[in-house]
Scaffold this motif. Sequence first.
Motif, mmCIF file in Angstrom:
data_model
loop_
_atom_site.group_PDB
_atom_site.id
_atom_site.type_symbol
_atom_site.label_atom_id
_atom_site.label_comp_id
_atom_site.label_asym_id
_atom_site.label_seq_id
_atom_site.Cartn_x
_atom_site.Cartn_y
_atom_site.Cartn_z
ATOM 1 N N ASN A 167 0.836 -1.207 0.000
ATOM 2 C CA ASN A 167 0.000 0.000 0.000
ATOM 3 C C ASN A 167 0.870 1.255 0.000
ATOM 4 O O ASN A 167 0.547 2.268 0.602
ATOM 5 C CB ASN A 167 -0.950 0.010 1.211
ATOM 6 N N ASN A 168 1.995 1.157 -0.691
ATOM 7 C CA ASN A 168 2.944 2.266 -0.672
ATOM 8 C C ASN A 168 3.656 2.366 -2.013
ATOM 9 O O ASN A 168 4.131 1.369 -2.546
ATOM 10 C CB ASN A 168 3.965 2.002 0.461
ATOM 11 N N PHE A 169 3.686 3.597 -2.558
ATOM 12 C CA PHE A 169 4.450 3.794 -3.790
ATOM 13 C C PHE A 169 5.717 4.556 -3.421
ATOM 14 O O PHE A 169 5.707 5.767 -3.261
ATOM 15 C CB PHE A 169 3.639 4.573 -4.832
ATOM 16 N N GLY A 170 6.802 3.825 -3.243
ATOM 17 C CA GLY A 170 8.066 4.465 -2.867
ATOM 18 C C GLY A 170 9.127 4.205 -3.917
ATOM 19 O O GLY A 170 8.825 3.865 -5.060
ATOM 20 N N ILE A 171 10.386 4.334 -3.513
ATOM 21 C CA ILE A 171 11.504 4.171 -4.449
ATOM 22 C C ILE A 171 11.539 2.766 -5.047
ATOM 23 O O ILE A 171 11.879 2.583 -6.213
ATOM 24 C CB ILE A 171 12.860 4.526 -3.780
ATOM 25 N N GLU A 172 11.153 1.747 -4.244
ATOM 26 C CA GLU A 172 11.194 0.367 -4.748
ATOM 27 C C GLU A 172 10.221 0.200 -5.923
ATOM 28 O O GLU A 172 10.585 -0.309 -6.977
ATOM 29 C CB GLU A 172 10.829 -0.637 -3.637
ATOM 30 N N PHE A 175 11.454 1.871 -8.993
ATOM 31 C CA PHE A 175 12.470 1.101 -9.728
ATOM 32 C C PHE A 175 11.833 -0.004 -10.573
ATOM 33 O O PHE A 175 12.224 -0.207 -11.721
ATOM 34 C CB PHE A 175 13.509 0.510 -8.764
ATOM 35 N N LEU A 176 10.875 -0.715 -9.988
ATOM 36 C CA LEU A 176 10.198 -1.773 -10.751
ATOM 37 C C LEU A 176 9.516 -1.173 -11.975
ATOM 38 O O LEU A 176 9.524 -1.755 -13.062
ATOM 39 C CB LEU A 176 9.166 -2.496 -9.874
ATOM 40 N N PHE A 177 8.931 0.019 -11.779
ATOM 41 C CA PHE A 177 8.280 0.723 -12.894
ATOM 42 C C PHE A 177 9.302 1.046 -13.985
ATOM 43 O O PHE A 177 9.086 0.788 -15.163
ATOM 44 C CB PHE A 177 7.626 2.012 -12.378
ATOM 45 N N MET A 178 10.449 1.605 -13.577
ATOM 46 C CA MET A 178 11.461 2.030 -14.561
ATOM 47 C C MET A 178 12.034 0.861 -15.354
ATOM 48 O O MET A 178 12.277 0.971 -16.546
ATOM 49 C CB MET A 178 12.603 2.779 -13.864
ATOM 50 N N ILE A 179 12.233 -0.269 -14.666
ATOM 51 C CA ILE A 179 12.784 -1.445 -15.358
ATOM 52 C C ILE A 179 11.864 -1.851 -16.512
ATOM 53 O O ILE A 179 12.297 -2.031 -17.647
ATOM 54 C CB ILE A 179 12.980 -2.623 -14.366
ATOM 55 N N GLN A 180 10.570 -1.954 -16.199
ATOM 56 C CA GLN A 180 9.631 -2.386 -17.237
ATOM 57 C C GLN A 180 9.340 -1.266 -18.249
ATOM 58 O O GLN A 180 9.055 -1.535 -19.413
ATOM 59 C CB GLN A 180 8.326 -2.888 -16.605
ATOM 60 N N PHE A 181 9.484 -0.020 -17.810
ATOM 61 C CA PHE A 181 9.272 1.125 -18.703
ATOM 62 C C PHE A 181 10.336 1.141 -19.805
ATOM 63 O O PHE A 181 10.022 1.184 -20.992
ATOM 64 C CB PHE A 181 9.318 2.426 -17.889
ATOM 65 N N PHE A 182 11.604 1.096 -19.407
ATOM 66 C CA PHE A 182 12.679 1.178 -20.408
ATOM 67 C C PHE A 182 12.765 -0.079 -21.269
ATOM 68 O O PHE A 182 13.154 -0.016 -22.432
ATOM 69 C CB PHE A 182 14.030 1.477 -19.741
ATOM 70 N N TRP A 183 12.357 -1.212 -20.715
ATOM 71 C CA TRP A 183 12.356 -2.468 -21.464
ATOM 72 C C TRP A 183 11.436 -2.388 -22.681
ATOM 73 O O TRP A 183 11.705 -2.990 -23.722
ATOM 74 C CB TRP A 183 11.890 -3.609 -20.544
ATOM 75 N N ALA A 233 20.914 -1.688 -11.169
ATOM 76 C CA ALA A 233 21.120 -0.634 -10.160
ATOM 77 C C ALA A 233 20.807 -1.066 -8.721
ATOM 78 O O ALA A 233 21.495 -0.635 -7.796
ATOM 79 C CB ALA A 233 20.313 0.608 -10.524
ATOM 80 N N PRO A 234 19.783 -1.928 -8.484
ATOM 81 C CA PRO A 234 19.494 -2.319 -7.090
ATOM 82 C C PRO A 234 20.682 -2.965 -6.356
ATOM 83 O O PRO A 234 20.686 -3.025 -5.132
ATOM 84 C CB PRO A 234 18.327 -3.307 -7.237
ATOM 85 N N SER A 239 17.919 1.469 -4.140
ATOM 86 C CA SER A 239 16.473 1.336 -4.368
ATOM 87 C C SER A 239 15.741 0.843 -3.123
ATOM 88 O O SER A 239 14.912 -0.062 -3.199
ATOM 89 C CB SER A 239 16.222 0.407 -5.554
ATOM 90 N N GLY A 240 16.082 1.445 -1.985
ATOM 91 C CA GLY A 240 15.361 1.117 -0.744
ATOM 92 C C GLY A 240 15.535 -0.339 -0.353
ATOM 93 O O GLY A 240 16.627 -0.899 -0.417
ATOM 94 N N SER A 241 14.404 -0.982 -0.005
ATOM 95 C CA SER A 241 14.487 -2.366 0.451
ATOM 96 C C SER A 241 14.536 -3.372 -0.704
ATOM 97 O O SER A 241 14.600 -4.578 -0.495
ATOM 98 C CB SER A 241 13.291 -2.681 1.359
#
Length: 300
Positions: A167-172, A175-183, A233-234, A239-241
């Motif tokens: 229930n949280n949109f943080g740095i983690e 990062f998951l968003f960016m990985i699939q975005f650039f892919w 990068a993680p 990228s937090g936890s």
Amino acid sequence: MNSTVISDKKTSMQSIISDLKQLAKVGLSLSVVFSSIAGYLLAVETVSYFTLFLLGLGGFFMVGASNAFNQIIEKDTDAIMKRTQNRPLPTGRMSVNVALTIAVLFTIFGLAILYSINPKSALFGAISIFLYTCVYTPLKSVTPLTVFVGAIPGAIPFMLGWVAATNNFGIEAGFLFMIQFFWQFPHFWAIGWLQFEEYKKAGFNMLPMGSKDKGAIKQIIFYTVIMILVSIAPVLKVSGSFYIHPITAIIVALFGVMMLFYGVKLYKSEDNIDARKLMLSSVLYITVVQIIYVVDKFLH
């Protein structure tokens, strides 16, 4: 006589199911469900199978709705292209009203199920359907930049799993968003390269700068490199936890280098065979990388 009636009913039932599958693009929807489940598993300490089930079901309806709306809007252009002309709407096997009813029901079911997990999950689901249907689809015939818009809903599922778990949109989640975005850029542009002539007939231009040349492949290579960097990068604990071990980063990088290899090969040959290999290697990449992340987490 009876057996004929029964077999006719069976055939019509099979064709209805097959049309529904095509309308919702079941294969694509399942790959999205896979992504969101991977995102969920990366985030949780203890797995709730009920939440996992809801996430899978809600995600499936969400993508099915987007695909159905997309096919309603593109009914006429689908009729022009070989790849799509046998879909239920261009062939007239399904009416627009039926498809629209299914799309609306899928939207309601999908968002309600995601909302039952947490409100943020439903919000991202709604953003995904809206962008795919109301921005990406209409822009396809206007500008190649549509791929950038399409990459946003396309990148939401992986991140959605994390949001569903925390229930949280943080740095983690970012990062998951960016990985699939650039892919998505090398992936979609490889498809755009393969389908260039077909898309052109329908008035779509999916390649960067609108032409099938080395300039487009340079962009493919550039985004592949960014994708690799973001994917590993993680390991730097930025990228937090969400963290991966060095050995995991090396394995992920190697799969990325395989995509890069086909990108460079395509640059040299400008041949459809290499574009197909790039496209297939991109599908392998996103699937394997998500599995590797999850395995890495549980081996911590």
